[in-house]
Design an enzyme around this catalytic site. Structure first.
Site, mmCIF file in Angstrom:
data_model
loop_
_atom_site.group_PDB
_atom_site.id
_atom_site.type_symbol
_atom_site.label_atom_id
_atom_site.label_comp_id
_atom_site.label_asym_id
_atom_site.label_seq_id
_atom_site.Cartn_x
_atom_site.Cartn_y
_atom_site.Cartn_z
ATOM 1 C CE LYS A 195 -3.671 2.391 2.398
ATOM 2 N NZ LYS A 195 -4.663 2.331 3.466
ATOM 3 C CE LYS A 248 -6.297 1.761 -0.432
ATOM 4 N NZ LYS A 248 -6.892 1.694 0.873
HETATM 5 C C1 PBG Z 1 -6.888 3.633 5.441
HETATM 6 C C2 PBG Z 1 -7.540 3.372 4.145
HETATM 7 C C3 PBG Z 1 -7.471 4.231 3.038
HETATM 8 C C4 PBG Z 1 -8.214 3.646 2.022
HETATM 9 C C5 PBG Z 1 -8.717 2.446 2.514
HETATM 10 N N1 PBG Z 1 -8.277 2.285 3.838
HETATM 11 C C6 PBG Z 1 -6.856 5.576 2.847
HETATM 12 C C7 PBG Z 1 -5.638 5.958 3.510
HETATM 13 O O1 PBG Z 1 -4.689 5.191 3.659
HETATM 14 O O2 PBG Z 1 -5.592 7.121 3.906
HETATM 15 C C8 PBG Z 1 -8.383 4.268 0.681
HETATM 16 C C9 PBG Z 1 -9.386 3.742 -0.239
HETATM 17 C C10 PBG Z 1 -9.663 4.638 -1.382
HETATM 18 O O3 PBG Z 1 -9.041 5.699 -1.563
HETATM 19 O O4 PBG Z 1 -10.555 4.280 -2.148
HETATM 20 N N2 PBG Z 1 -6.791 2.625 6.358
#
Ligand code: PBG
Length: 324
Positions: A195, A248
């Site tokens: 991520k 991601k």
């Molecule tokens: C955080 C989390 C995020 C998303 C899912 N879980 C954003 C972040 O890390 O700030 C993002 C999903 C999206 O942008 O569609 N635990």
């Protein structure tokens, strides 16, 4: 000399379909859902046209319409009222909190759907970070304690798969241990393995009001300049017992999806995130691109890169699109 003419295989729709290498199916998708407190609420997220925040009652109607269209896996996220947020995200461990209540209600009404639940502190944290913050530092092992308890509360509520999305070290092993000790060996773990610290999360953070109050997420989310590091994360998650590895975001990271696909035998998931959805919608609304065609192209590219599972805000729209 034989003249090679690749256009032969493109000359009619039937031939093109015959040689098509990548096929999308509704079974590939997980549809994220946003939940808010209250009753009879359905509020559109302005930066994500077509995507709403639902109170539990209207959420059940949304799940019903998705199931009728053939979308059967969901990734719910809860928007937590500001007054319930604190330093340790304690509301995330409350079995009667909004999120576990929503999970219970979905599973009670639709026992066959699959729920992949988010395990991370940020929607519950008064600092808006995925870990406990002390003097500006994101604490790792202290955060794991909360993540384990949060995952257990979600498993007890009916989660089929838990999705640690915070990038703390050692969370998969810790969550696996907590779940197994409590008898939840059937609950899977879809790890957000690679991520990245991305600017494409913007609309999601608006939807949940979960943006960091201070600083950024670069001490835990990965540097987007790195790909070998994704292999380290993949190796660790695999050793720690993950059932799925996720990349991601998806679109600017198709090479990473392919890299994990080529280096792992676990199912690979990709999260086609909020900003990626918003870009397509915004351009389509301006008449700059054909939104529907772009949707199909985007989703196909993610599958082609090697994703078995795609988390996408397009899931329902795609299901409607193939019905026509
Ligand atoms: C955080 C989390 C995020 C998303 C899912 N879980 C954003 C972040 O890390 O700030 C993002 C999903 C999206 O942008 O569609 N635990």
């Amino acid at each position: 000399m034989i003249t090679r003419r690749p256009r032969r295989n493109r000359q009619s729709e039937v031939i093109r379909n015959m040689v098509e290498e990548t096929t999308l199916g509704l079974n590939d998708f997980i549809f994220p859902l946003f939940i808010i407190e209250g009753q009879n609420k359905k509020i559109e997220i302005s930066s994500m046209p077509g995507i709403n925040r639902f109170s539990i009652d209207t959420l059940l109607e949304e799940v019903n319409s998705c199931v009728e269209l053939g979308v059967k896996a969901f990734a719910p996220f809860a928007s937590i009222p500001e007054q319930l947020k604190d330093k340790t995200g304690s509301e995330s461990m409350n079995p009667d909190g909004l999120f576990p209540r929503a999970i219970r209600e979905i599973k009670r009404n639709f026992p066959d759907v699959v729920l992949m639940t988010d395990v991370a502190l940020d929607p519950y944290s008064s600092d808006g970070h995925d870990g406990i913050v002390e003097n500006g530092e994101i604490l790792n092992d202290e955060t794991l304690e909360v993540l384990g308890k949060m995952a257990l509360v979600q498993a007890q509520a009916g989660a089929d798969i838990v999705g640690p999305s915070d990038m703390m070290d050692g969370r998969v092993a810790h969550i696996r241990k907590v779940l197994d000790t409590a008898g939840y060996h059937k609950v899977g773990i879809m790890s957000y393995t690679a991520k990245y610290a991305s600017s494409f999360y913007g609309p999601f953070r608006d939807a949940l009001d979960s943006a960091p109050k201070k600083g950024d997420k670069k001490t835990y989310q990965m540097n987007f300049a790195n790909s070998r590091e994704a292999l380290i994360e993949a190796e660790l998650d695999t050793q720690e017992g993950a059932d799925f590895l996720m990349v991601k975001p998806a679109l600017a990271y198709l090479d990473i999806i392919k890299l994990l696909r080529d280096n792992s035998n676990l199912p690979i998931a990709a999260y086609n995130i909020s900003g990626e959805y918003a870009m397509v919608k915004a351009a389509a609304q301006n008449g700059w691109i054909d939104g529907e065609k772009a949707m199909v192209e985007v989703l196909t590219s993610i599958k082609r890169a090697g994703a078995d599972v795609i988390l996408t805000y397009f899931a329902k729209e795609y299901a409607q699109y193939i019905r026509r």
